[in-house]
Design an enzyme around this catalytic site. Structure first.
Site, short mmCIF file in Angstrom:
data_model
loop_
_atom_site.label_atom_id
_atom_site.label_comp_id
_atom_site.label_asym_id
_atom_site.label_seq_id
_atom_site.Cartn_x
_atom_site.Cartn_y
_atom_site.Cartn_z
N ILE A 168 9.67 0.82 -8.12
CA ILE A 168 9.81 1.39 -6.76
C ILE A 168 8.67 0.92 -5.86
CG2 ILE A 168 11.25 3.41 -7.19
CD1 ILE A 168 8.80 5.08 -7.64
N ARG A 214 -5.56 4.53 -20.14
CA ARG A 214 -5.84 3.10 -20.01
C ARG A 214 -5.27 2.53 -18.71
NH1 ARG A 214 -3.56 -1.07 -24.46
NH2 ARG A 214 -4.57 -2.98 -23.78
N ILE A 215 -6.01 1.62 -18.12
CA ILE A 215 -5.54 0.97 -16.90
C ILE A 215 -4.87 -0.35 -17.27
CG2 ILE A 215 -6.26 -0.04 -14.69
CD1 ILE A 215 -6.33 3.06 -14.91
N LYS A 243 -5.40 -3.86 -10.32
CA LYS A 243 -5.01 -4.01 -8.92
C LYS A 243 -3.83 -3.09 -8.55
CE LYS A 243 -4.84 -8.01 -6.04
NZ LYS A 243 -4.47 -9.44 -5.98
N GLY A 293 0.48 8.21 -16.76
CA GLY A 293 1.01 7.79 -15.46
C GLY A 293 -0.03 7.83 -14.37
N GLU A 350 1.43 9.69 -9.16
CA GLU A 350 1.41 10.93 -8.37
C GLU A 350 0.04 11.58 -8.24
OE1 GLU A 350 5.51 13.02 -8.87
OE2 GLU A 350 5.20 11.73 -10.58
MO1 MOS Z 1 8.39 11.63 -8.37
S1 MOS Z 1 8.32 13.18 -7.02
O1 MOS Z 1 8.70 12.43 -9.82
O2 MOS Z 1 9.51 10.50 -7.86
#
Ligand code: MOS
Length: 762
Positions: free
Chosen positions: A466, A650-651, A655, A724, A727
């Site tokens: 996305i 971990r990254i 970038k 993740g 968010e």
């Molecule tokens: Mo996110 S609000 O779980 O796309």
């Protein structure tokens, strides 16, 4: 040298800037018809009559479709939908099936025409007569009629209800305030769009701007009553989602239109429709009470939220972080959920934590100030290394490092606890901070890896990019897992005909698909090794599998790397055109949604659900720091610089990871200072209708943002160690800014966004 972690640029970047990357509205078809919806102009009531005589005579019109003549869809049935993986329809309202209007802007009819302009012109000529009913349009007025839902997404919604009051009453030190947040809209750069193509009566392809091709396919199949395997959803590129790109009604409407006129059909939503038809973050009124002992140790936290929903079980879970942060022995988290005749609220970047951390982290700042303790010191005193509800250790947690490193990078020591101590010309300068947090989700996923005789590797999974960097990071992981360069790898995602993967939501994509990708590469290497071992012409002939390692496109014997063979030679001698391996891995955290392992036939039973889920709590943490300059004469607030330190495991790519956090912080600046959708208090329609009046940060609003990652592997979420990152960046941002405004001015602003007029209300 490992590719993972390197800050390489997006491998799909040149496709995007040269226009070769196709987004859903660009999948034009021969003989394609265009759809334009008719939207309800009342908040509640019934459609008494639809007069399409004028519209039908407009040039190019092929059909006018409403509940009067629309194809019948399968009705809602939550249990059946759950079974079919089709539960997460954006709003529980199969389109054009009845004359009931639930909110202003609801799709109630559509025109299908030869061109977009013809469809649009005719749509405005469809005359609708309504029987109006009294609508619920004001949250405050509806709260007395609200419900206390028992459950939220399978979890208990009301936690320790009523238990905090006695402790709060007995406590010497407490704060107890209301914080409110407005309606926010996602507004991804790419508006939602769908192109529907039928092949006969029972096969459908949807080119759809979606965060989950599998999810969209399952829901479309359910309501259109098709076999799931006969619905293919394609979305190779998606221009942002932020939670708004689940399945909304327009996707079904286009499929219905295409079927009705016997041609492919397209609907691209206007920016105005994105204010009413693809979800939003509901407004919240939150009340947070904290109490401490005389040493500044929290004894009780109470977080109550008033919010609303409509046509969905979802509501803004703004108490979430108050069940995760700090060591208070008792916490009460409750919700009142009213029902409004307003378009349907949904997930929006850090649903819950985004508005919730504004309230909790503002209250933490208020308490620290009351006790004259430094806000970081106050948080350190109340730090917890365990999930306070279940008592599990966090899988990996470096929040104290985030505070310390953030304070150093930001220069926190120059701040005084007393407000109004720092000036720059006409501006009052303030520093503020807040804690960031978001769960570390991981779902089941399948990934297939194919190596061809020329050594080109294709990795495929029905995941989505996305805008986050899925293409790039997946190529890096496979490069390392096979010992080949990134540019020999092709990544195929965004197609439901590929091995199943979770939707790109809940910040779970990397944590979910990368373990499966590595597993698939392990299987592929093993197959290559088996071919070489069995081949008398190979230098690896007769070796033991366990003794074989890999690097730079070759297999070799660990103890003697002269005994080696290249992937290419192994394949060419075996006369195979390609070698394929597919793997499915199961979730550990259970926090995300699960997917079936369709289209991937694992050669092994996937590892049992990792027992770590029972022993650890999976969360990411961070610390946000803001410097603001406030002009007291005008009430204007400028964020002058921002530091974000994140503990997200971990990254995978320094970038793209940094871009995620920057994006989150910018969205948080928007939430803090400008973003809000206002509704007409009489009719319930949004008066904030486009990006002309829904203000988002522009370049001048965004200061230099310093992002730092702790970068420590999470040893429990997966062998990869990444949680993740999509968010958490937004969480805590608006609180850090509001806290900085208090430090600058001595004014405590508790109602977002902090627009100039609010400055004079306190
Ligand atoms: Mo996110 S609000 O779980 O796309």
């Amino acid at each position: 040298m490992s590719e993972t972690g390197k800050p390489i640029s997006r491998i799909d970047g040149s496709m995007k800037v040269s226009g070769k990357a196709l987004y859903s509205a660009e999948f034009n078809q021969p003989n394609m018809a265009y759809v334009f919806p008719v939207r309800a102009t009342i908040a509640k009531g019934k459609i008494a009559a639809i007069d399409d005589t004028v519209a039908k005579k407009e040039p190019g019109v092929l059909a006018v479709i409403s509940h009067l003549n629309a194809q019948k869809l399968k009705p809602m049935d939550m249990q059946a939908q759950m079974k079919a993986g089709a539960a997460f329809l954006g709003e529980n309202l199969p389109p054009l099936q009845s004359n009931v209007v639930h909110y202003p802007g609801q799709f109630i009819a559509m025109v299908v025409a030869e061109t977009y302009e013809q469809a649009r012109t005719a749509a405005y000529k469809v005359k609708v007569r309504y029987t109006k009913e009294k609508a619920a349009v004001d949250l405050k007025a509806e709260i007395p009629n609200s419900k206390r839902p028992k459950m939220f997404m399978g979890e208990e919604a009301q936690v320790n209800e009523g238990k905090a009051a006695p402790l709060l009453a007995a406590s010497a030190q407490k704060v107890d305030h209301k914080y409110s947040t407005p309606v926010e809209h996602h507004h991804p750069m790419e508006p939602h769009a769908t192109v529907a193509v039928w092949d006969g009566k029972d096969r459908l392809t949807l080119y759809d701007a979606t965060q989950g091709v599998g999810l969209t396919g399952a829901i479309a199949a359910y309501f259109l009553d098709l076999k799931p395997e006969n619905v293919r959803v394609v979305a190779p590129f998606v221009g942002g989602g932020f939670g708004s790109k689940g399945l909304w009604l327009h996707t079904l409407i286009v499929a219905m239109a295409a079927k009705a006129v016997g041609r492919p059909a397209k609907l691209a939503l206007t920016r105005q429709m994105m204010q009413t038809n693809v979800g939003h973050r509901a407004a919240t009124v939150q009340r947070v009470a904290l109490a401490t002992d005389t040493n500044g140790k929290l004894s009780v936290m109470r977080h109550h939220t008033d919010t609303y929903n409509n046509l969905t079980q979802f509501f803004e879970p703004s108490g979430k972080q108050s069940l995760v942060l700090y060591k208070a022995p008792l916490r009460e988290v409750t919700y009142n959920v009213a029902q409004l005749n307003r378009s349907t609220p949904t997930f929006m970047r850090a649903p819950g934590e985004s508005p919730g951390t504004f309230a909790l982290e503002s209250a933490m700042d208020e308490m620290a100030f009351k006790m004259k303790i430094d806000p970081i010191e106050f948080r350190i005193r109340n730090h917890t290394t365990k999930d306070p509800m279940q008592g599990h250790d966090f899988s990996s947690e470096y929040l104290l490092d985030c505070y310390r490193i953030g304070a150093e990078r930001f220069g926190w020591s120059a701040r005084s606890i007393e407000p109004r101590q720092k000036r720059q010309g006409r501006y009052l300068v303030g520093y503020g901070m807040a804690t960031a947090t978001y769960p570390g989700g991981r779902s089941a996923a399948s990934v297939k890896v194919v190596m061809d005789a020329k050594g080109k590797v294709t990795v495929s999974t029905a995941s989505i990019d996305i805008g986050t960097g899925t293409y790039t990071v997946l190529a890096q992981t496979v490069a390392d897992a096979l010992g080949i360069p990134v540019d020999t790898i092709e990544v195929r995602i965004g197609d439901s005909s590929l091995p199943a993967a979770p939707l790109a939501g809940g910040s779970q994509t990397t944590a979910s698909i990368h373990p499966a990708a590595v597993e698939a590469c392990v299987l592929l290497r093993r197959d290559l090794a088996a071919l070489a071992i069995a081949d008398p012409d190979s230098r690896l002939s007769g070796q033991r599998l366990e003794e074989i390692d890999f690097a730079k496109g070759k297999l070799f014997v660990k103890s003697d790397d002269k005994k080696n063979d290249s992937y290419l030679n192994i394949l060419s001698r075996s006369k195979r055109t390609e070698l394929e391996a597919c793997a499915t891995t199961l979730p550990v955290s259970g926090a995300g949604l699960t997917v079936p392992s369709a289209l991937c036939t694992p050669r092994e039973t996937p590892a049992e659900q990792n027992s770590d889920i029972k022993q650890y709590a999976f969360h990411s943490f961070g610390a946000q720091f803001a410097e603001v300059w406030v002009d007291e004469d005008f009430g204007t607030i400028r964020v002058k610089r921002f530091t974000s330190v994140q503990d997200v495991g971990r990254i995978m790519n320094e970038k793209t990871a940094r871009s995620q956090v920057i994006g989150g912080v910018i969205m948080g600046i928007g939430a803090a200072l400008m973003e809000a959708t206002d509704y007409d208090q009489r009719w319930g329609n949004p008066v904030t209708r486009t990006l002309a009046d829904y203000h988002v940060p522009v370049h001048l609003d965004v200061p230099p943002i310093d992002v730092h990652f702790i970068g420590k592997n999470d040893p429990h979420i997966s062998p990869i160690g990444a949680r993740g990152i999509g968010e958490i960046g937004i969480t805590g941002v608006s609180a850090a800014i509001a806290n900085a405004v208090f430090n600058a001015t001595g004014k405590r602003l508790r109602d977002l966004p902090l627009t100039p007029e609010k400055f004079y209300e306190v």
